[in-house]
Design a protein around this motif. Structure first.
Motif, short mmCIF file in Angstrom:
data_model
loop_
_atom_site.label_atom_id
_atom_site.label_comp_id
_atom_site.label_asym_id
_atom_site.label_seq_id
_atom_site.Cartn_x
_atom_site.Cartn_y
_atom_site.Cartn_z
N ILE B 261 0.81 -1.22 0.00
CA ILE B 261 0.00 0.00 0.00
C ILE B 261 0.85 1.27 0.00
O ILE B 261 0.56 2.23 -0.71
N GLU B 262 1.95 1.24 0.77
CA GLU B 262 2.79 2.43 0.83
C GLU B 262 3.38 2.72 -0.55
O GLU B 262 3.40 3.87 -1.01
N ARG B 267 3.81 5.95 -5.38
CA ARG B 267 3.91 5.91 -6.84
C ARG B 267 2.89 6.83 -7.48
O ARG B 267 3.19 7.60 -8.40
N VAL B 268 1.65 6.75 -6.99
CA VAL B 268 0.59 7.58 -7.55
C VAL B 268 0.90 9.06 -7.37
O VAL B 268 0.77 9.86 -8.31
N PRO B 289 1.14 -0.82 7.39
CA PRO B 289 1.51 -2.24 7.34
C PRO B 289 2.23 -2.53 6.03
O PRO B 289 2.03 -1.82 5.04
N LYS B 290 3.07 -3.56 6.07
CA LYS B 290 3.87 -3.86 4.88
C LYS B 290 2.97 -4.13 3.66
O LYS B 290 3.21 -3.63 2.56
N THR B 291 1.97 -4.96 3.92
CA THR B 291 0.99 -5.20 2.85
C THR B 291 -0.41 -5.26 3.43
O THR B 291 -0.59 -5.55 4.62
N ALA B 328 -6.03 0.78 13.86
CA ALA B 328 -6.46 -0.57 14.25
C ALA B 328 -6.20 -1.52 13.08
O ALA B 328 -5.06 -1.72 12.69
N ASP B 329 -7.24 -2.04 12.45
CA ASP B 329 -7.01 -2.99 11.36
C ASP B 329 -7.33 -2.37 10.00
O ASP B 329 -7.72 -3.07 9.07
N HIS B 330 -7.19 -1.05 9.92
CA HIS B 330 -7.45 -0.38 8.65
C HIS B 330 -6.28 0.52 8.28
O HIS B 330 -5.47 0.89 9.12
N VAL B 331 -6.25 0.86 7.00
CA VAL B 331 -5.34 1.91 6.54
C VAL B 331 -6.22 3.10 6.17
O VAL B 331 -7.23 2.93 5.49
#
Lengths: 138, 427
Positions: B261-262, B267-268, B289-291, B328-331
Motif C-alpha cells: 500500500i505504501e 507511486r501515484v 503495514p507492509k501489505t 487498528a485494522d485499517h489503513v
C-alpha cells in the motif's frame, strides 16, 4: 502592433498558442479566468479577444455578455470563442450570443490565424467606413 | 281459534252479496280491515289477524278503533316497561283522524309492514297492510353489498393513487438521470478534446518551427513531455470511464492480493506530480503495514481520481496533501485540498453517478470520478468519508481494511446504488 488577449484556464495550451500568435507578429496578453479576462480587456483595450468557454469564476458566455452590455466602447472589438465545447447547439448558441467566430479544439493553427486576420479585416473595414463618413460630414 | 263473526257469516250464507264480498276480501294477499264512520270495526280478514296474534280475542265486529289502539298499547307496555303508553295512545288517536298513506311500521315480532289507509265515502276507513319484511331484508342486503363494493373501490383507488405517485417519482428520477447522462456525454466530449487540443497544439508548434529550422532540441523535448502528459491524462480519463461502464454491466471485479500500500500511494503521488505544474503534492505515510489485502490497480485508480479532483477543484491554492496512516485494522488515506469546497447540501450526493456539485460550475468534469472511487472502496470492504467547507477546501478520507473485503453482501446494497442508481431511490 495588434494586441490579442487570450483567455484559457488550460495553462499549457495558453502557453503554446500564445507563442504561435507572437511568432505570427501579434502582441499577446493572457488571462486564466473570466474575471481576469474582463479586467485585462478594460485595462488594455485589446484589438481582439480569443476566449475559452469553460472557465472558472466567470465563463466565456458571461464574459461576452458583460462586454456587449456594459462596454459599448468595445463594440468593434472582435470576440472569438476557442473551445472544446464542440456540439452543434453550442456553436450556434455561441455565435448567436454575439461572438464573431466559433473555433473548436483541437485547433489547426493556420485556421486560427486566418480567422483572426479575417476578423481584424472586418474591424478595419468598419473603421474606414467611419472615417469616410466623417470626411463627408466635414 | 276465535273467528270473528264475519267469517262465520261467510260460511253460513255463501250466496249473499255480503258473503261474496267477504270471500273476495279474504282472498286478497294483503291484510284488510274496515272501520265504519263511527270508528267501529266492520270486518277484517284472516291475514290482518295473522299480523297481530297477540290481539287474538280483541278484534271483533263493533269494537272501536280507540279500544284496538288501547289494546295494542297495553301489549307493547307488557313487552317493554319503558314504553310510553300515554304518548303512543295520544299520537295514535290523533292519527285515527288522518289516514296513514303509505307508511312503514315494524311489528312487535320484528316483521315489517307497509300500511295504506283510505277514507271511504260515508266516513269509514280502509286499512291495508302488506308484509314487506322480505323487501326490507333485500333492501338491507343491497345496501350492505353497495357499501362493501364502495369500500373495495376506495381501497383500489387508494392503491392506484399510491402506484401513480410511485411511478411519477420513478419517472422524475429517470428523467433526472437521463439529463445527467446527457450532460456526461457532452462533458466527456469536452474532457477528451482538451488534452487532444494540447497534444495537437504541441505537435503543430514543433512542426511549424521545424519547417523554419527553428526547433531547438530542448524545446522539442519540452513539447514531447507536454504531449506525454496529455496522453497520460486522457488515458486516465478513458480508464475511469471504461471502468465505470464495465462496473455498470457487472463485468468488473477487484483482484485481491498482497498489496504494497505504501508503494502504491507514493507511486501515484509521484506520477501525478510529474504531470502537474500548478500544484505541490505533499505525500506523507506513517506506520503503514507492509501489505494489505487489496487490488493494487483499483487502489491506484481511486487515488488518482481523488488527486485529480483535489487539483482540479483548487485553482487558487497550490497545496494538495496526501496522508496515510494505520488505524487498528485499517489503513486510512486522506487527500486534502484547499480549494472551492462543496456546499453542505451537495455533500450527501457527492458519490452519485454523474452528479456534479454546485461549486463545480465552470470546471469541466464528467461526474463519474468520485462515483467510481466510492465503488472501488466499497468493493474492498472499505468506506469513504468527506469533510468539506465551501471556499475552504475538502478532505476525502478512505478506510481500507487490512484483511480485504470480508462479506460483500453487507456492502451489496450500497454497491448496487452506486453502480446502478435506481429510479425512486428516495433521494
Amino acid at each position: 502592433m495588434t494586441l490579442i488577449l487570450y483567455i484559457d484556464d488550460e495553462l499549457t495550451l495558453l502557453e503554446i498558442v500564445s507563442e504561435e500568435l507572437e511568432d505570427a507578429g501579434y502582441a499577446v496578453i493572457k488571462a486564466n479566468d473570466g474575471n481576469e479576462g474582463l479586467a485585462q480587456i478594460v485595462e488594455h483595450g485589446p484589438d481582439l479577444v480569443l476566449c475559452d468557454i469553460a472557465l472558472p469564476n466567470k465563463n466565456g458566455y458571461e464574459l461576452l455578455r458583460d462586454i456587449r452590455k456594459k462596454y459599448p466602447l468595445f463594440d468593434h472589438m472582435p470576440f472569438i470563442f476557442l473551445t472544446a465545447l464542440a456540439d452543434r447547439e453550442r456553436v450556434i448558441a455561441g455565435l448567436r450570443e454575439g461572438a464573431d467566430a466559433y473555433l473548436t479544439k483541437p485547433i489547426d493553427f493556420e485556421i486560427l490565424l486566418a480567422t483572426i486576420e479575417a476578423s481584424l479585416r472586418q474591424t478595419e473595414r468598419v473603421a474606414t467606413n467611419d472615417r469616410d463618413f466623417k470626411l463627408l460630414d466635414s | 281459534m276465535t273467528a270473528i263473526n264475519a267469517k262465520v257469516d261467510v260460511e253460513t250464507t255463501p250466496r249473499s252479496s255480503q258473503a261474496l264480498l267477504e270471500q273476495a276480501i279474504e282472498s286478497i294477499s294483503d291484510a284488510f280491515v274496515l272501520y265504519d264512520a263511527d270508528g267501529r270495526l266492520v270486518m277484517c280478514n284472516q291475514k290482518h289477524l295473522d299480523f297481530f296474534p297477540h290481539m287474538a280475542g280483541i278484534y271483533r265486529r263493533g269494537i272501536s278503533r280507540k279500544e284496538v289502539i288501547r289494546a295494542h298499547a297495553e301489549v307493547r307496555r307488557m313487552d317493554d316497561p319503558s314504553f310510553d303508553f300515554e304518548a303512543y295512545f295520544e299520537e295514535r288517536v290523533k292519527q285515527v283522524l288522518q289516514p296513514r298513506d303509505d307508511c312503514e311500521s315494524q311489528l312487535i315480532d320484528g316483521r315489517w309492514v307497509a300500511i295504506r289507509e283510505r277514507m271511504v265515502s260515508g266516513g269509514g276507513l280502509v286499512s291495508i297492510r302488506t308484509d314487506i319484511t322480505e323487501k326490507k331484508r333485500a333492501e338491507k342486503e343491497l345496501e350492505e353489498h353497495r357499501d362493501h363494493l364502495q369500500e373495495l373501490v376506495d381501497i383500489a383507488t387508494r392503491r392506484l393513487r399510491i402506484r401513480a405517485e410511485n411511478l411519477e417519482q420513478a419517472l422524475e428520477k429517470e428523467q433526472e438521470l437521463s439529463e445527467m447522462q446527457r450532460q456526461f456525454v457532452s462533458m466527456a466530449n469536452h474532457e477528451i478534446r482538451t488534452p487532444l487540443a494540447v497534444i495537437d497544439a504541441a505537435a503543430q508548434r514543433m512542426q511549424r518551427k521545424a519547417d523554419r529550422d527553428q526547433l531547438a532540441p530542448g524545446e522539442a523535448a519540452a513539447k514531447l513531455d507536454t504531449i506525454r502528459s496529455a496522453v497520460d491524462r486522457m488515458t486516465h480519463l478513458m480508464e475511469s470511464t471504461l471502468n465505470a461502464a464495465r462496473m455498470q454491466d457487472g463485468k468488473i471485479g477487484v483482484v485481491i492480493e498482497d498489496c504494497d500500500i505504501e508503494g502504491v500511494i507514493k507511486r501515484v503521488c509521484k506520477a501525478r506530480q510529474e504531470i502537474t505544474k500548478t500544484h505541490l503534492i505533499l505525500c506523507e505515510t506513517k506506520d503503514l503495514p507492509k501489505t494489505i489485502l487489496a487490488d493494487p490497480s483499483s487502489v491506484e485508480q481511486l487515488l488518482n481520481n481523488l488527486l485529480s479532483n483535489a487539483i482540479k477543484f483548487s485553482p487558487g491554492d497550490p497545496r494538495v496533501e496526501v496522508t496515510a496512516c494505520a488505524d487498528a485494522d485499517h489503513v486510512v488515506i486522506s487527500v486534502r485540498d484547499f480549494g472551492i469546497g462543496i456546499d453542505q447540501e451537495d455533500q450527501p450526493r457527492i458519490g452519485e453517478r454523474f452528479f456534479r456539485a454546485k461549486t463545480s460550475t465552470g470546471i469541466p468534469g464528467t461526474g463519474i470520478g468520485l462515483n467510481l472511487a466510492m465503488t472501488l472502496v466499497t468493493m474492498h470492504g472499505g468506506s469513504m468519508d468527506i469533510e468539506s467547507q465551501k471556499g475552504a477546501g475538502s478532505r476525502f478520507s478512505i478506510r481500507l481494511p487490512n484483511a480485504g473485503p470480508k462479506d460483500l453482501k453487507m456492502h451489496q446494497k450500497l454497491l448496487d446504488e452506486l453502480v446502478n442508481p435506481k429510479a425512486g431511490s428516495g433521494r
